[in-house]
Design an enzyme around this catalytic site. Structure first.
Site, mmCIF file in Angstrom:
data_model
loop_
_atom_site.group_PDB
_atom_site.id
_atom_site.type_symbol
_atom_site.label_atom_id
_atom_site.label_comp_id
_atom_site.label_asym_id
_atom_site.label_seq_id
_atom_site.Cartn_x
_atom_site.Cartn_y
_atom_site.Cartn_z
ATOM 1 C CG ASP A 20 -1.976 -1.080 1.180
ATOM 2 O OD1 ASP A 20 -2.320 -1.530 0.075
ATOM 3 O OD2 ASP A 20 -2.447 -1.497 2.258
ATOM 4 C CB ALA A 251 -3.360 -6.630 -4.159
#
Length: 387
Positions: A20, A251
């Site tokens: 992130d 992710a």
């Protein structure tokens, strides 16, 4: 009799190699490049990443010529993902770009045809600022220590401290639990209850060595020795293995670490993220202004703790509301302090941008290790208040 109690409070942070944060850094690197060439750029740049891929998307209206490939690869390289062995390589990752111009519906409501002082807020929303006397930086100590541990973890890796910290990889997380004493309305951090650090690492280093390196080269330089005692708990790489990390492990997405970016859970949050947004987006600029106001109040000795909330409507310059809460620690009433705020600060977007010089490329350094409580940012310099 004044009530006294103790309680535990925890705050976390992450390193720049967290997926992130990688995305936040890419988004702000693109924003800075736009502002460097065209200070009037309108930027809402999002980034996502996964194994072998970075995608940049959003709305950007600018005169700048932006080399997205170069910026993304340079950012990922600087973070330290430079080999397939680490699960991600700046040289070979696929870069996708899906960028359009800002919606003309938004443009006409916010800035087109408006005088400077009439510049409207780029969106509606709630923004919070916070300050407290519990640390020199006027930040919550639990959050400050968690952020500093994450920064020191990266420093140890990049400098290869002891000739072995280079075995750490870019992804990492920290968390600090403090024991606080509350007497009446006064809060005092008393001791570090628990330290949690997880660092990505190479295959050929043992957990015992990782834990020893973390204690000597990460924890010791950051945590004050008088805050640690024989009962302090350490969880250092508690999962036992953290070889797969970064975008290979999870992710990443811009704007998913909003509590890490702000006050570690101590203050309210309106939900708006920071990175990739130019200063007409009050999600970002008004949060910086709210911190500036709160820090100025505490620095002036008007309160030991202060929360400031601002609210805006899209296309409207003046805040819909300004709220001040000093948690009973103020030397004046909250209503009197609000009058001081109204006298000393113009919180319309144009004036926030002008006072804090927000059309300059200052955003990349904010994208990791916290937007507040660090030197070098205009909103961290308290304003001398007239009252």
């Amino acid at each position: 009799m004044v009530e006294s109690k103790t309680f535990l409070f925890s705050s976390e942070s992450v390193t720049e190699g967290h997926p992130d944060k990688l995305c936040d850094l890419v988004s702000d690197a693109i924003l800075d490049e736009c502002l460097r060439q065209d200070p009037m750029s309108k930027v809402a740049c999002e980034t996502c990443c996964k194994t072998g891929m970075v995608m940049v998307f959003g709305e950007i209206t600018t005169k700048a010529v932006v080399d997205y490939q170069r910026i993304v690869r340079e950012t990922v390289k600087k973070i330290g993902f430079d080999s397939g062995d680490k699960g991600f390589d700046y040289k070979s990752c696929n870069i996708l770009v899906g960028v359009e111009q800002q919606s003309p519906d938004i443009a006409q409501g916010v800035h087109v045809g408006k005088e400077n002082e009439e510049l409207g807020a780029g969106d509606q929303g709630l923004m919070f600022g916070y300050a407290t006397t519990e640390s020199e930086e006027l930040m919550p100590l639990s959050h400050h220590l968690a952020s500093q541990l994450a920064l020191q973890l990266t420093k140890a890796r990049k400098e290869n401290m002891a000739g072995r910290c280079g075995k750490f990889r870019p992804d990492g997380k920290t968390q600090v639990t403090l024991e606080y004493e509350q007497v009446g309305n006064k809060l005092t951090p008393k001791r570090v209850h628990t330290i949690l650090i997880s660092t990505q690492h190479d295959e050929d280093i043992t957990n015992d060595e990782i834990r020893a390196l973390l204690k000597e080269h990460v924890i010791s330089p950051v945590i004050p020795s008088d805050m640690i005692d024989e009962n302090t708990i350490y969880h250092l790489n508690p999962s036992g293995r953290f070889v797969i990390g970064g975008p290979h492990g999870d992710a990443g997405l811009t704007g998913r670490k909003i509590i890490v970016d702000t006050y570690g859970g101590w203050a309210g949050h309106g939900g708006g993220a920071f990175s990739g947004k130019d200063p007409t987006k009050v999600d970002r600029s008004a949060c910086y202004a709210a911190r500036w106001v709160a820090k100025s109040i505490v620095a002036a000795g008007l309160a030991e703790r202060c929360l400031v909330q601002l609210a805006y409507a899209i296309g409207v310059a003046k805040p819909l509301s300004i709220h001040v809460d000093t948690y009973g620690t103020g030397t004046k009433s909250d209503s009197e302090i609000l009058e001081i705020v109204n006298k000393n600060f113009d919180l319309r977007p144009y004036h926030i941008i002008k006072e804090l010089n927000l059309r300059t490329p200052v955003y990349s350094p904010t994208a990791a290790y916290g937007h507040f409580g660090r030197k070098g940012f205009a909103w961290e310099t308290p304003k001398k208040l007239e009252f």
